[in-house]
Design a protein around this motif. Sequence first.
Motif, mmCIF file in Angstrom:
data_model
loop_
_atom_site.group_PDB
_atom_site.id
_atom_site.type_symbol
_atom_site.label_atom_id
_atom_site.label_comp_id
_atom_site.label_asym_id
_atom_site.label_seq_id
_atom_site.Cartn_x
_atom_site.Cartn_y
_atom_site.Cartn_z
ATOM 1 N N ARG A 69 0.867 -1.177 0.000
ATOM 2 C CA ARG A 69 0.000 0.000 0.000
ATOM 3 C C ARG A 69 0.902 1.225 0.000
ATOM 4 O O ARG A 69 1.620 1.473 0.954
ATOM 5 C CB ARG A 69 -0.917 0.008 1.218
ATOM 6 C CG ARG A 69 -2.055 -0.991 1.131
ATOM 7 C CD ARG A 69 -3.058 -0.565 0.056
ATOM 8 N NE ARG A 69 -4.185 -1.477 -0.045
ATOM 9 C CZ ARG A 69 -4.235 -2.529 -0.846
ATOM 10 N NH1 ARG A 69 -3.185 -2.817 -1.611
ATOM 11 N NH2 ARG A 69 -5.298 -3.296 -0.900
ATOM 12 N N LEU B 47 1.646 5.524 -1.314
ATOM 13 C CA LEU B 47 1.061 6.802 -1.687
ATOM 14 C C LEU B 47 0.896 6.865 -3.201
ATOM 15 O O LEU B 47 1.634 6.205 -3.943
ATOM 16 C CB LEU B 47 1.949 7.948 -1.217
ATOM 17 C CG LEU B 47 2.075 8.128 0.302
ATOM 18 C CD1 LEU B 47 3.047 9.262 0.604
ATOM 19 C CD2 LEU B 47 0.725 8.404 0.937
ATOM 20 N N PRO B 48 -0.072 7.649 -3.697
ATOM 21 C CA PRO B 48 -0.289 7.717 -5.154
ATOM 22 C C PRO B 48 0.970 8.063 -5.941
ATOM 23 O O PRO B 48 1.181 7.550 -7.040
ATOM 24 C CB PRO B 48 -1.364 8.807 -5.291
ATOM 25 C CG PRO B 48 -2.117 8.750 -4.002
ATOM 26 C CD PRO B 48 -1.098 8.414 -2.956
ATOM 27 N N ARG B 49 1.822 8.922 -5.380
ATOM 28 C CA ARG B 49 3.016 9.327 -6.140
ATOM 29 C C ARG B 49 4.052 8.205 -6.222
ATOM 30 O O ARG B 49 4.960 8.267 -7.053
ATOM 31 C CB ARG B 49 3.644 10.564 -5.506
ATOM 32 C CG ARG B 49 4.202 10.366 -4.107
ATOM 33 C CD ARG B 49 4.878 11.636 -3.624
ATOM 34 N NE ARG B 49 5.470 11.501 -2.301
ATOM 35 C CZ ARG B 49 4.840 11.770 -1.166
ATOM 36 N NH1 ARG B 49 3.569 12.179 -1.217
ATOM 37 N NH2 ARG B 49 5.438 11.626 -0.002
ATOM 38 N N HIS B 50 3.933 7.196 -5.345
ATOM 39 C CA HIS B 50 4.870 6.077 -5.363
ATOM 40 C C HIS B 50 4.264 4.800 -5.926
ATOM 41 O O HIS B 50 4.991 3.831 -6.157
ATOM 42 C CB HIS B 50 5.369 5.776 -3.940
ATOM 43 C CG HIS B 50 6.131 6.891 -3.315
ATOM 44 N ND1 HIS B 50 6.122 7.139 -1.957
ATOM 45 C CD2 HIS B 50 6.940 7.827 -3.867
ATOM 46 C CE1 HIS B 50 6.880 8.186 -1.694
ATOM 47 N NE2 HIS B 50 7.378 8.624 -2.833
ATOM 48 N N ALA B 51 2.943 4.777 -6.110
ATOM 49 C CA ALA B 51 2.258 3.521 -6.398
ATOM 50 C C ALA B 51 2.760 2.862 -7.682
ATOM 51 O O ALA B 51 3.089 1.667 -7.694
ATOM 52 C CB ALA B 51 0.746 3.761 -6.481
ATOM 53 N N ILE B 52 2.846 3.618 -8.777
ATOM 54 C CA ILE B 52 3.224 3.024 -10.064
ATOM 55 C C ILE B 52 4.668 2.539 -10.021
ATOM 56 O O ILE B 52 4.978 1.393 -10.406
ATOM 57 C CB ILE B 52 3.011 4.049 -11.201
ATOM 58 C CG1 ILE B 52 1.528 4.408 -11.320
ATOM 59 C CG2 ILE B 52 3.542 3.484 -12.518
ATOM 60 C CD1 ILE B 52 1.229 5.455 -12.386
ATOM 61 N N ARG C 112 5.039 -0.649 -7.846
ATOM 62 C CA ARG C 112 4.528 -1.888 -8.451
ATOM 63 C C ARG C 112 5.409 -2.347 -9.611
ATOM 64 O O ARG C 112 5.593 -3.547 -9.815
ATOM 65 C CB ARG C 112 3.082 -1.677 -8.894
ATOM 66 C CG ARG C 112 2.178 -1.338 -7.711
ATOM 67 C CD ARG C 112 0.712 -1.342 -8.056
ATOM 68 N NE ARG C 112 -0.076 -0.910 -6.912
ATOM 69 C CZ ARG C 112 -0.334 -1.643 -5.836
ATOM 70 N NH1 ARG C 112 0.144 -2.875 -5.765
ATOM 71 N NH2 ARG C 112 -1.068 -1.169 -4.847
ATOM 72 N N GLY D 114 2.224 6.266 4.649
ATOM 73 C CA GLY D 114 2.579 7.553 4.088
ATOM 74 C C GLY D 114 3.977 8.006 4.447
ATOM 75 O O GLY D 114 4.339 9.161 4.222
#
Length: 369
Positions: free
Chosen positions: A57, A59-64, A67, A107
């Motif tokens: 899980r 943060l959006p800025r790290h998600a891509i 993965r 976060g």
Amino acid sequence: MALSVQFLHREEFESRTLRALGGAACMGILGAAAQRLHFPMDPGYFAVVAAALAGARALPRHAIALRIGIATLPVLPFLLGLDDPLPQSLAGAVAAALVAWLGNGRGEAGRPFSVAASAAAAGVLVPLSLHVKDVLEARFVGHTGLWPVLVGFLTVALFWSIGTLPANVVMELDAIEARGRLLEDTLKGEARTLAARALTLYRQCKDVVGGMPSSPGKQELLGVLEKMASDSFSLAEAHAGLEAQLGSVVANDVDAQVKELRNRAATTQDAVARRQLELAASSLGEELNHLDALARRRERLLAQLHAQVALLERARVSFVGVQGSEMGEKGAQAAQLARRLKSLGEDSAAPPSEDTTPVTAPQGTRVAP
């Protein structure tokens, strides 16, 4: 100093494990289909990657980026021509490190020690899980079909998830820091913010004092800082306890019940029934007064917590410009600074009041039949 080991964010670890098992189960179904097509999928990579992708899980800025890293970096050990189970071990370690670093869901990046410990644990447990998988297949579930593949993938995912446990374990050599870390994890709202600020200030002040030459004054100064931080944490704990008490009861509901009982008593013709209703309303009125007292005490505790954190801020400012060499020239300066901070704490301390004694619940009024 005593070593303190704390298991933080338990819900995060449990939910991550469940998601990891779910991801491995889905990959296991694909693995069973691939087996029928004579294309076996190595659980040392596919189960680990599926578990890490499902459990992470970020943060959006790290998600891509996270993965992509989980899907690609664990495959590198398999390209080096290493003997089994070393590639699987390294793949599990890489995936665990990435999840502990940026996929913890809080976060904030994981601590270097927690990341390294998670990587090491997963690197050991993944080969062990492959051995357990082989034993299960040989003795219980067989080697082909959906059930054996699913059991194998789930076993690897479970062991890998257990390997990520160090990401939720914090070791502290300072009991005050350990207490602050625990409060930072368990408290909510403004009390949590203030407790976290108090912990940060305590660490900053302790770092400055740690650079001073050894002397009785230095130990006295450390003792004063520990007491100031401990008082802050005690206030935060007391506020959290009152918050929990008040959160379990809605004062408006109690007030409405009191009004309803009094209205019914006013309209009741029977004297005995009216007396019982009046006593019930009086009893609930006492409970309402008790709730008001708790609410006032909660506000006072929060104000005292603000004052105590402000005192730590003043202590940190007092250290500005202080150099270890200066303390070495005059060893009494550390003791003088300790006495100054101690006097500040005594000056800012609240006078004795009802806040220093526990508020007990009022005794209920017994209603005679």
